[in-house]
Design a protein around this motif. Sequence first.
Motif, PDB file in Angstrom:
ATOM      1  N   GLY A 102       0.800  -1.220   0.000  1.00  0.00           N
ATOM      2  CA  GLY A 102       0.000   0.000   0.000  1.00  0.00           C
ATOM      3  C   GLY A 102       0.830   1.265   0.000  1.00  0.00           C
ATOM      4  O   GLY A 102       0.478   2.249   0.643  1.00  0.00           O
ATOM      5  N   GLY A 103       1.933   1.273  -0.760  1.00  0.00           N
ATOM      6  CA  GLY A 103       2.764   2.467  -0.860  1.00  0.00           C
ATOM      7  C   GLY A 103       3.780   2.644   0.243  1.00  0.00           C
ATOM      8  O   GLY A 103       4.593   3.565   0.208  1.00  0.00           O
ATOM      9  N   ARG A 104       3.770   1.754   1.218  1.00  0.00           N
ATOM     10  CA  ARG A 104       4.680   1.935   2.358  1.00  0.00           C
ATOM     11  C   ARG A 104       6.141   1.651   1.983  1.00  0.00           C
ATOM     12  O   ARG A 104       7.054   2.168   2.636  1.00  0.00           O
ATOM     13  CB  ARG A 104       4.234   1.043   3.524  1.00  0.00           C
ATOM     14  N   LEU A 105       6.389   0.825   0.959  1.00  0.00           N
ATOM     15  CA  LEU A 105       7.762   0.621   0.519  1.00  0.00           C
ATOM     16  C   LEU A 105       8.343   1.926  -0.024  1.00  0.00           C
ATOM     17  O   LEU A 105       9.495   2.274   0.262  1.00  0.00           O
ATOM     18  CB  LEU A 105       7.822  -0.475  -0.553  1.00  0.00           C
ATOM     19  N   ALA A 106       7.543   2.645  -0.819  1.00  0.00           N
ATOM     20  CA  ALA A 106       7.999   3.934  -1.344  1.00  0.00           C
ATOM     21  C   ALA A 106       8.272   4.921  -0.216  1.00  0.00           C
ATOM     22  O   ALA A 106       9.229   5.707  -0.278  1.00  0.00           O
ATOM     23  CB  ALA A 106       6.947   4.496  -2.290  1.00  0.00           C
ATOM     24  N   VAL A 134      -3.379  -2.526  -6.750  1.00  0.00           N
ATOM     25  CA  VAL A 134      -3.813  -3.856  -6.330  1.00  0.00           C
ATOM     26  C   VAL A 134      -2.751  -4.912  -6.635  1.00  0.00           C
ATOM     27  O   VAL A 134      -2.609  -5.895  -5.909  1.00  0.00           O
ATOM     28  CB  VAL A 134      -5.155  -4.234  -6.994  1.00  0.00           C
ATOM     29  N   ILE A 135      -1.976  -4.715  -7.720  1.00  0.00           N
ATOM     30  CA  ILE A 135      -0.951  -5.684  -8.092  1.00  0.00           C
ATOM     31  C   ILE A 135       0.078  -5.779  -6.963  1.00  0.00           C
ATOM     32  O   ILE A 135       0.694  -4.791  -6.588  1.00  0.00           O
ATOM     33  CB  ILE A 135      -0.246  -5.271  -9.395  1.00  0.00           C
ATOM     34  N   ALA A 136       0.242  -6.980  -6.399  1.00  0.00           N
ATOM     35  CA  ALA A 136       1.165  -7.196  -5.279  1.00  0.00           C
ATOM     36  C   ALA A 136       0.877  -6.241  -4.128  1.00  0.00           C
ATOM     37  O   ALA A 136       1.762  -5.905  -3.344  1.00  0.00           O
ATOM     38  CB  ALA A 136       2.617  -7.067  -5.732  1.00  0.00           C
ATOM     39  N   SER A 137      -0.364  -5.774  -4.053  1.00  0.00           N
ATOM     40  CA  SER A 137      -0.799  -4.822  -3.020  1.00  0.00           C
ATOM     41  C   SER A 137      -0.075  -3.481  -3.123  1.00  0.00           C
ATOM     42  O   SER A 137       0.074  -2.764  -2.130  1.00  0.00           O
ATOM     43  CB  SER A 137      -0.634  -5.414  -1.616  1.00  0.00           C
ATOM     44  N   GLY A 138       0.382  -3.135  -4.317  1.00  0.00           N
ATOM     45  CA  GLY A 138       0.888  -1.800  -4.607  1.00  0.00           C
ATOM     46  C   GLY A 138       1.953  -1.256  -3.680  1.00  0.00           C
ATOM     47  O   GLY A 138       1.741  -0.204  -3.066  1.00  0.00           O
ATOM     48  N   PRO A 139       3.127  -1.874  -3.572  1.00  0.00           N
ATOM     49  CA  PRO A 139       4.134  -1.388  -2.629  1.00  0.00           C
ATOM     50  C   PRO A 139       4.674   0.007  -2.929  1.00  0.00           C
ATOM     51  O   PRO A 139       5.183   0.684  -2.038  1.00  0.00           O
ATOM     52  CB  PRO A 139       5.248  -2.439  -2.725  1.00  0.00           C
ATOM     53  N   THR A 140       4.554   0.460  -4.197  1.00  0.00           N
ATOM     54  CA  THR A 140       5.059   1.788  -4.559  1.00  0.00           C
ATOM     55  C   THR A 140       3.955   2.705  -5.075  1.00  0.00           C
ATOM     56  O   THR A 140       4.233   3.724  -5.707  1.00  0.00           O
ATOM     57  CB  THR A 140       6.152   1.660  -5.642  1.00  0.00           C
ATOM     58  N   VAL A 141       2.724   2.361  -4.803  1.00  0.00           N
ATOM     59  CA  VAL A 141       1.575   3.063  -5.380  1.00  0.00           C
ATOM     60  C   VAL A 141       0.693   3.643  -4.265  1.00  0.00           C
ATOM     61  O   VAL A 141       0.504   2.998  -3.229  1.00  0.00           O
ATOM     62  CB  VAL A 141       0.737   2.091  -6.253  1.00  0.00           C
TER      63      VAL A 141
END
Length: 317
Positions: A62-66, A88-95
Amino acid sequence: MSPRGRFGILLVLVSGGGSALLCAPWGIDLPTKQALTQALLRSGADIQEINAVRKHLSAIKGGRLAAATPARIQALYLSDVPGDDLSVIASGPTVPDETTFAQALAVLDKYGLDFLEVRSHLEQGAKGALPESPKPGEALFQRVENRLIGSNQILLEAAQRFWQAQGYPAVILSDRFQGEARELARFHANLVQSIRAHGQPFRPPVVLLSGGEASVTVRGSGQGGRNQEFLGWLGFYLGQDGVWALAADSDGIDGNTSAAGAILEPDTWSQAQRLGLDLKALLHDNNAHGFFQALGGLLITGETAHNLNDFRVLVVE
């Protein structure tokens, strides 16, 4: 020194299945998260609902990696979700993530899932005691570029070109079918029958191609996956008036089996009767795998090293 020079560029390669493979549980332990995911998959929840929950139980989804790095990010996505929603793809780590703790909690309520430890974490977040996932418009995403480089639609278009080269008219019905595999099979069976009876909406011969991601509400104890389940019900609805059809998960693994999917033949119904197989009973036990295994109809490819969602093809002679 510029931010680019100081922190460099982080290249992130993302594909379907990343929600399971890239895992950093937050607020719960890994076994709990695994059990919850299995329960969600068996409940019939769609991928958007499942990933809304996952995003709020992860330190990186959910964007937390970014948010966790000051580097510029170049993320390349292979899509395995209907509609190619990058969040939604891979739960959106950079989105950016538009879902909330409250929405994740509502998914658990909808499907009657208890998981008290999970609920406690989500309730804390819904009350504002935990930080929400990064949302659209936040400044951190100015240094993030997300690009889609592969999708179910691209897969279907390649299949369409193949069948056209064989001399068959080929039609892509949709790349974003969702819902119960059983109902999706009913729709395809009705379409085959209409084509045969009336030449509507397509005149035979024609190849029907479709993608997306079906779901299965598991009530039995058998083995299978959404693609094998789809074909089993397609065979049941068509009965003696069978069809050539293939349905498979493009990553080579369908459900809890080693099969990518299966192949339905025009005489599958007759073969099953000769072997004394009760297709309806097997399907109610969610044992489509057992049915196609007995007929030698399983499609075994091994892992394909990519994931572009489900692939279905029906050849209506």
